[in-house]
Design an enzyme around this catalytic site. Structure first.
Site, mmCIF file in Angstrom:
data_model
loop_
_atom_site.group_PDB
_atom_site.id
_atom_site.type_symbol
_atom_site.label_atom_id
_atom_site.label_comp_id
_atom_site.label_asym_id
_atom_site.label_seq_id
_atom_site.Cartn_x
_atom_site.Cartn_y
_atom_site.Cartn_z
ATOM 1 N N GLN A 164 0.789 -1.238 0.000
ATOM 2 C CA GLN A 164 0.000 0.000 0.000
ATOM 3 C C GLN A 164 0.820 1.286 0.000
ATOM 4 O OE1 GLN A 164 -3.730 0.261 2.516
ATOM 5 N NE2 GLN A 164 -2.456 1.737 3.589
ATOM 6 N N GLU A 207 -3.642 9.215 -1.202
ATOM 7 C CA GLU A 207 -2.890 9.956 -0.186
ATOM 8 C C GLU A 207 -1.846 10.879 -0.811
ATOM 9 O OE1 GLU A 207 -1.501 7.545 3.053
ATOM 10 O OE2 GLU A 207 -3.536 6.981 3.598
ATOM 11 N N ASP A 240 4.292 0.377 4.266
ATOM 12 C CA ASP A 240 3.054 -0.132 4.857
ATOM 13 C C ASP A 240 2.543 -1.206 3.907
ATOM 14 O OD1 ASP A 240 0.684 -0.757 6.005
ATOM 15 O OD2 ASP A 240 -0.231 1.237 5.817
ATOM 16 N N GLU A 283 5.091 -1.696 8.320
ATOM 17 C CA GLU A 283 3.777 -1.706 8.968
ATOM 18 C C GLU A 283 2.930 -2.847 8.391
ATOM 19 O OE1 GLU A 283 2.015 2.199 8.704
ATOM 20 O OE2 GLU A 283 -0.008 1.392 8.665
ATOM 21 N N ASP A 310 -0.900 -1.797 12.496
ATOM 22 C CA ASP A 310 -1.987 -0.837 12.219
ATOM 23 C C ASP A 310 -3.317 -1.598 12.293
ATOM 24 O OD1 ASP A 310 -3.867 0.880 11.120
ATOM 25 O OD2 ASP A 310 -3.000 0.920 9.118
ATOM 26 N N LYS A 335 -4.399 5.733 15.136
ATOM 27 C CA LYS A 335 -5.423 6.431 14.353
ATOM 28 C C LYS A 335 -6.630 6.648 15.250
ATOM 29 C CE LYS A 335 -4.453 4.273 9.811
ATOM 30 N NZ LYS A 335 -4.759 3.041 9.042
ATOM 31 N N SER A 365 -6.733 7.505 4.925
ATOM 32 C CA SER A 365 -6.668 7.806 3.489
ATOM 33 C C SER A 365 -7.777 8.772 3.082
ATOM 34 C CB SER A 365 -6.730 6.520 2.680
ATOM 35 O OG SER A 365 -7.860 5.762 3.048
#
Ligand code: PGA
Ligand code: ZN
Length: 416
Positions: A164, A207, A240, A283, A310, A335, A365
Site C-alpha cells: 500500500q 494519499e 506499509d 507496517e 496498524d 489512528k 486515506s
C-alpha cells in the site's frame, strides 16, 4: 463557576475522496467554541470501532452520515449539555458509556470522535494555549519526524501493486522543515524515475503519492531507493504492506509478483527486502489476526526494523496490551477514529511508551482539511507522524501546521 458544555452541533461534510463525514462544533458555557472534522479509512481493519453510515442507497450510495449527525445533536447533546467540560477523560467516558457497545456501533465512532476532538479544541481556546500544549498534559511534547508516502498501491491506488505505501523516512535532519524539503525533492525525483522507465502518470493516489502500474512490488523499492540515493544515510524507506487486504485464509496473494505465500514465506520475503533495500520500518507486514506469525517476524527483524501494527492493533488498548505481552511487534500506528475517543487514543500512546515501543501518529486515506493530527503528534511526544504525501491539501493542512508550529515554538526534533 464550572465550565460546562452548552451546545453541540454537527454537519455532514465531504472528505478528500468526496465521501460524507462529520464536522462537529461544541460551545462551552463561557461562549468558547471548538470544532473538529472526522477522517475515514479505506483499508480498514476488521477490529476498528464502527463508522456509522446511513445505509440509505438514495444518498451518497448509502455512505451518508445523517444518523451520526442526529446522534450528536440529539442523544449525545442531551447527555453532555451542562456536563463539566474541563476533564477530557470524563467527557470521553460519558460518551463511551452512553454508546454502551464494545465497538461504538450504536452512536457511531465517527460521532463520538467528532465530539471528543471538538471538546479538546474548545478547551485549548478556553485556556488560550495552542492545541498541542493543551493536549500534552505531562507528556514531553516534540516535533514528529514525518514518514511520507511516495508510491501507493493496494486500496489507495486501484490495486496496481499490492503493497500500500512506499514511504520516505527522513531520519537524519536537524529540523522538520529541512526534512520536508528533502522529501518534496524525492517525490519529484520519483516521478522522473518512473517516467524514465516508460510509465505514464496521470494523477496522484488517495494519499497524494504516485500510483503507477509497476511490474512488481519490488520495482517500487528499486525506484524509491534510487530516488533517495542523494540523501544516503539521511533518508530511509518505510513500508506499509497493509497485508490483510491480500491475505485469504492464511495465504498472502501477491498477484503482481505471481507469489502466494504463507506467513513464514511472507516473513522471508520481507527479510529479503530488508537485506537489499534501506528499509527501517514495516507496517502490517502480516495480517490483522495472524497472532502466530507476528512474534516470529519480530524475532527475525525486530532488532533492525520498526515493526508497526496498524490493522493488527486498530489503536485498541486491549489488542496493544496483548501484543506487548506476546512480543508481537515493537510499534503501534495510532489512528484516532479506529478507537473513537481522544482518551483511548492517548491510552494506546502511553501504553506503547511504557513498554518501550514506538508510536506513529497517523491520518486516514480519507481526510479533511482539519489539522488536529499535527497537534496530536506533537502532544503525544511519539516523534513520528504519517499523513500521506506532500500533495493534496488535506495532507498539507497537517504538514503546514507543523511548519508553523516549528517556526513559533522551540520544540525538540529528532528521530526516536
Ligand atoms: P486507511 O489507510 O486510512 O485507508 O485505512 C491508512 C493505512 O493503512 O495506514
Ligand atoms: Zn496501514
Amino acid at each position: 463557576m464550572t465550565l460546562t458544555i452548552k451546545k453541540l452541533s454537527a454537519c455532514e461534510i465531504l472528505d478528500s475522496r468526496g465521501r460524507p463525514t462529520l464536522a462537529v462544533e461544541v460551545t462551552l458555557s463561557d461562549g468558547t467554541t471548538g470544532s473538529a472534522q472526522v477522517p475515514s479509512g479505506a483499508s480498514t481493519g476488521v477490529h476498528e470501532a464502527w463508522e456509522l453510515r446511513d445505509g440509505d442507497p438514495s444518498r451518497y450510495g448509502g455512505k451518508g452520515v445523517r444518523k451520526a449527525v442526529s446522534h450528536v445533536e440529539g442523544e449525545i447533546a442531551a447527555a453532555l449539555v451542562d456536563f463539566p467540560a474541563e476533564d477530557q477523560a470524563a467527557v470521553d467516558r460519558r460518551l463511551i458509556e452512553l454508546d454502551g457497545t464494545p465497538n461504538k456501533s450504536r452512536l457511531g465512532a465517527n460521532a463520538l470522535l467528532g465530539v471528543s476532538c471538538s471538546v479538546a479544541r474548545a478547551l485549548a481556546s478556553f485556556r488560550k494555549i495552542p492545541l498541542w500544549q493543551s493536549l500534552a498534559g505531562g507528556r514531553d511534547a516534540r516535533m514528529p519526524v514525518p514518514m511520507i508516502n511516495i508510491f501507493s498501491g493496494g486500496h489507495h491506488a486501484d490495486h496496481n501493486i499490492e503493497v500500500q505505501d512506499f514511504l520516505a523516512l527522513p531520519i537524519g535532519f536537524v529540523s522538520y522543515g529541512e526534512a520536508l524539503e528533502a522529501v518534496v525533492a524525492i517525490h519529484g525525483r520519483a516521478r522522473e524515475l518512473v517516467e524514465k522507465r516508460g510509465y505514464r502518470l496521470t494523477g496522484v493516489a488517495d494519499e497524494g503519492g504516485w500510483g503507477p502500474a509497476l511490474k512488481s512490488n519490488e520495482e517500487a523499492l528499486e525506484i524509491l531507493t534510487e530516488a533517495i540515493a542523494p540523501w544516503e544515510g539521511k533518508v530511509a524507506i518505510a513500508l506499509d504492506i497493509a497485508s490483510s487486504h491480500f491475505c485469504r485464509d492464511g495465504v498472502y496473494d501477491l498477484k503482481t509478483d505471481v507469489k502466494q505465500l504463507d506467513g513464514t514465506g511472507m516473513i522471508d520475503l520481507l527479510e529479503g527486502w530488508v537485506g537489499r533495500y534501506p528499509i527501517i520500518s514495516i507496517e502490517d507486514g502480516l495480517s490483522e489476526d495472524d497472532w502466530v506469525h507476528w512474534p516470529q517476524l519480530t524475532g527475525r527483524l525486530g532488532d533492525r526494523v520498526q515493526l508497526i501494527g496498524d490493522d493488527f492493533f486498530t489503536t485498541n488498548p486491549e489488542r496493544v496490551r496483548r501484543g506487548i505481552g506476546e512480543k508481537s511487534a515493537n510499534a503501534v500506528l495510532v489512528k484516532m477514529n479506529q478507537i473513537g475517543t481522544l482518551t483511548e487514543t492517548f491510552e494506546v500512546i502511553d501504553l506503547a511508551r511504557e513498554a518501550g515501543w514506538r508510536a506513529v501518529i497517523s491520518a486516514r486515506s480519507g481526510e479533511t482539511e482539519d489539522s488536529f493530527l499535527a497537534d496530536l503528534a506533537i502532544a503525544s511526544g511519539a516523534g513520528q507522524i504519517k499523513v500521506g504525501s506532500i500533495t493534496r491539501s488535506e495532507r498539507l493542512a497537517k504538514y503546514n501546521r507543523l511548519l508553523e508550529i516549528e517556526k513559533r515554538h522551540r520544540l525538540e526534533y529528532r528521530f526516536p
